[in-house]
Design a protein around this motif. Structure first.
Motif, PDB file in Angstrom:
ATOM      1  N   LEU A 192      57.072  41.429  51.863  1.00  0.00           N
ATOM      2  CA  LEU A 192      58.298  41.076  52.583  1.00  0.00           C
ATOM      3  C   LEU A 192      58.023  41.048  54.074  1.00  0.00           C
ATOM      4  N   ASP A 193      58.483  39.995  54.736  1.00  0.00           N
ATOM      5  CA  ASP A 193      58.381  39.947  56.191  1.00  0.00           C
ATOM      6  C   ASP A 193      59.439  40.858  56.800  1.00  0.00           C
ATOM      7  N   ILE A 194      59.080  41.541  57.877  1.00  0.00           N
ATOM      8  CA  ILE A 194      60.035  42.306  58.677  1.00  0.00           C
ATOM      9  C   ILE A 194      60.138  41.585  60.012  1.00  0.00           C
ATOM     10  N   SER A 195      61.351  41.209  60.372  1.00  0.00           N
ATOM     11  CA  SER A 195      61.571  40.416  61.578  1.00  0.00           C
ATOM     12  C   SER A 195      62.640  41.030  62.452  1.00  0.00           C
ATOM     13  N   LEU A 196      62.566  40.714  63.734  1.00  0.00           N
ATOM     14  CA  LEU A 196      63.667  41.009  64.650  1.00  0.00           C
ATOM     15  C   LEU A 196      64.512  39.747  64.715  1.00  0.00           C
ATOM     16  N   ILE A 197      65.796  39.910  64.534  1.00  0.00           N
ATOM     17  CA  ILE A 197      66.716  38.782  64.564  1.00  0.00           C
ATOM     18  C   ILE A 197      67.488  38.858  65.882  1.00  0.00           C
ATOM     19  N   HIS A 198      67.545  37.737  66.567  1.00  0.00           N
ATOM     20  CA  HIS A 198      68.262  37.713  67.845  1.00  0.00           C
ATOM     21  C   HIS A 198      68.726  36.303  68.145  1.00  0.00           C
ATOM     22  N   PRO A 199      69.702  36.176  69.042  1.00  0.00           N
ATOM     23  CA  PRO A 199      70.126  34.838  69.446  1.00  0.00           C
ATOM     24  C   PRO A 199      69.030  34.186  70.281  1.00  0.00           C
ATOM     25  N   ALA A 200      69.181  32.932  70.569  1.00  0.00           N
ATOM     26  CA  ALA A 200      68.205  32.207  71.387  1.00  0.00           C
ATOM     27  C   ALA A 200      67.967  32.946  72.695  1.00  0.00           C
ATOM     28  N   ARG A 206      67.667  32.032  75.659  1.00  0.00           N
ATOM     29  CA  ARG A 206      68.370  31.540  76.844  1.00  0.00           C
ATOM     30  C   ARG A 206      69.488  32.502  77.224  1.00  0.00           C
ATOM     31  N   GLY A 207      69.438  33.007  78.426  1.00  0.00           N
ATOM     32  CA  GLY A 207      70.448  33.925  78.917  1.00  0.00           C
ATOM     33  C   GLY A 207      70.202  35.377  78.525  1.00  0.00           C
ATOM     34  N   MET A 208      69.116  35.647  77.806  1.00  0.00           N
ATOM     35  CA  MET A 208      68.817  37.008  77.392  1.00  0.00           C
ATOM     36  C   MET A 208      68.220  37.772  78.567  1.00  0.00           C
ATOM     37  N   LEU A 209      68.556  39.045  78.677  1.00  0.00           N
ATOM     38  CA  LEU A 209      68.014  39.876  79.748  1.00  0.00           C
ATOM     39  C   LEU A 209      66.493  39.943  79.648  1.00  0.00           C
ATOM     40  N   PRO A 210      65.778  39.920  80.788  1.00  0.00           N
ATOM     41  CA  PRO A 210      64.310  39.989  80.753  1.00  0.00           C
ATOM     42  C   PRO A 210      63.788  41.226  80.025  1.00  0.00           C
ATOM     43  N   GLY A 211      64.481  42.358  80.144  1.00  0.00           N
ATOM     44  CA  GLY A 211      64.058  43.577  79.457  1.00  0.00           C
ATOM     45  C   GLY A 211      64.110  43.426  77.943  1.00  0.00           C
ATOM     46  N   VAL A 212      65.111  42.685  77.446  1.00  0.00           N
ATOM     47  CA  VAL A 212      65.221  42.455  76.006  1.00  0.00           C
ATOM     48  C   VAL A 212      64.090  41.542  75.540  1.00  0.00           C
ATOM     49  N   CYS A 213      63.791  40.510  76.308  1.00  0.00           N
ATOM     50  CA  CYS A 213      62.671  39.617  75.972  1.00  0.00           C
ATOM     51  C   CYS A 213      61.364  40.407  75.930  1.00  0.00           C
ATOM     52  N   LEU A 214      61.167  41.305  76.897  1.00  0.00           N
ATOM     53  CA  LEU A 214      59.960  42.138  76.925  1.00  0.00           C
ATOM     54  C   LEU A 214      59.907  43.061  75.711  1.00  0.00           C
ATOM     55  N   LEU A 215      61.035  43.659  75.335  1.00  0.00           N
ATOM     56  CA  LEU A 215      61.089  44.524  74.167  1.00  0.00           C
ATOM     57  C   LEU A 215      60.729  43.747  72.897  1.00  0.00           C
ATOM     58  N   ILE A 216      61.270  42.559  72.741  1.00  0.00           N
ATOM     59  CA  ILE A 216      60.969  41.723  71.576  1.00  0.00           C
ATOM     60  C   ILE A 216      59.476  41.391  71.533  1.00  0.00           C
ATOM     61  N   ASP A 217      58.913  41.008  72.665  1.00  0.00           N
ATOM     62  CA  ASP A 217      57.474  40.692  72.728  1.00  0.00           C
ATOM     63  C   ASP A 217      56.628  41.912  72.373  1.00  0.00           C
ATOM     64  N   THR A 218      56.990  43.075  72.905  1.00  0.00           N
ATOM     65  CA  THR A 218      56.227  44.310  72.658  1.00  0.00           C
ATOM     66  C   THR A 218      56.314  44.699  71.186  1.00  0.00           C
ATOM     67  N   LEU A 219      57.517  44.685  70.618  1.00  0.00           N
ATOM     68  CA  LEU A 219      57.673  45.032  69.208  1.00  0.00           C
ATOM     69  C   LEU A 219      56.919  44.054  68.318  1.00  0.00           C
ATOM     70  N   SER A 220      56.928  42.785  68.682  1.00  0.00           N
ATOM     71  CA  SER A 220      56.197  41.788  67.898  1.00  0.00           C
ATOM     72  C   SER A 220      54.707  42.088  67.877  1.00  0.00           C
ATOM     73  N   ARG A 221      54.180  42.540  68.987  1.00  0.00           N
ATOM     74  CA  ARG A 221      52.742  42.859  69.103  1.00  0.00           C
ATOM     75  C   ARG A 221      52.377  44.190  68.461  1.00  0.00           C
ATOM     76  N   GLU A 222      53.210  45.215  68.631  1.00  0.00           N
ATOM     77  CA  GLU A 222      52.824  46.580  68.289  1.00  0.00           C
ATOM     78  C   GLU A 222      53.399  47.135  66.988  1.00  0.00           C
TER      79      GLU A 222
END
Length: 174
Positions: A143-151, A153-169
């Protein structure tokens, strides 16, 4: 600033982002894969203290089973794999269906029946003493485990960084 303050800040910044196990149906949301787990079979310890433990996948049909949400009255099939044996299909009509991992895990803990969960979640329940793993060595499909989020666009930079970090780690924790 205490731990609760940090948690509240994180919660405020990640509002609208949540984890999901399995595939995302047609949606305007974005699924970012952070890892993979297999599905294993779990039950409340008390269920087997009273009834004894099943040793074969085919024995599962003699127990009350819990599954993902399906149409009422429909049969469900679990395909179980083992490294040293051929895959086995178990067809049944579930006693209860839930549309979330949390719902299935709570039903297992309550002793309603046997359910299939992402192995990483079931192992946590075993460590807490609220479940036991049934048929060790047998597992369902990955089973894939994914983070689900809206597009983004307009997302806070900290949230984008968190998503990138979680995706990597996150794979290291699964």
């Amino acid at each position: 600033m205490g731990v609760a303050d940090h948690l509240e800040i994180v919660h405020a910044e990640v509002d609208g982002m949540f984890p999901r196990v399995g595939n995302l149906e047609d949606s305007s949301l974005i699924a970012r894969k952070i890892g993979r787990t297999e599905a294993s079979i779990f039950a409340a310890p008390a269920l087997f203290a009273a009834e004894g433990m099943s040793l074969l996948p085919s024995d599962l049909t003699t127990y009350q089973l819990i599954d993902e949400q399906i149409a009422p009255g429909e049969s469900q099939t679990w395909t179980l794999h083992h490294a040293a044996q051929d895959p086995v299909k178990v067809e049944f009509k579930p006693r209860m269906c839930a549309n979330s991992v949390r719902g299935i895990s709570e039903a297992i803990e309550a002793g309603i029946g046997i359910g299939r969960l992402p192995t990483v979640i079931g192992r946590r329940m075993v460590a807490e003493g609220t479940a036991i793993q049934i048929l060790p060595g047998w597992a369902g499909p990955g089973l894939d485990i994914s983070l689900i989020h809206p597009a983004s666009r307009g997302m806070l930079p900290g949230v984008c960084l968190l998503i990138d970090t979680l995706s990597r780690e996150a794979g290291a924790f699964l």
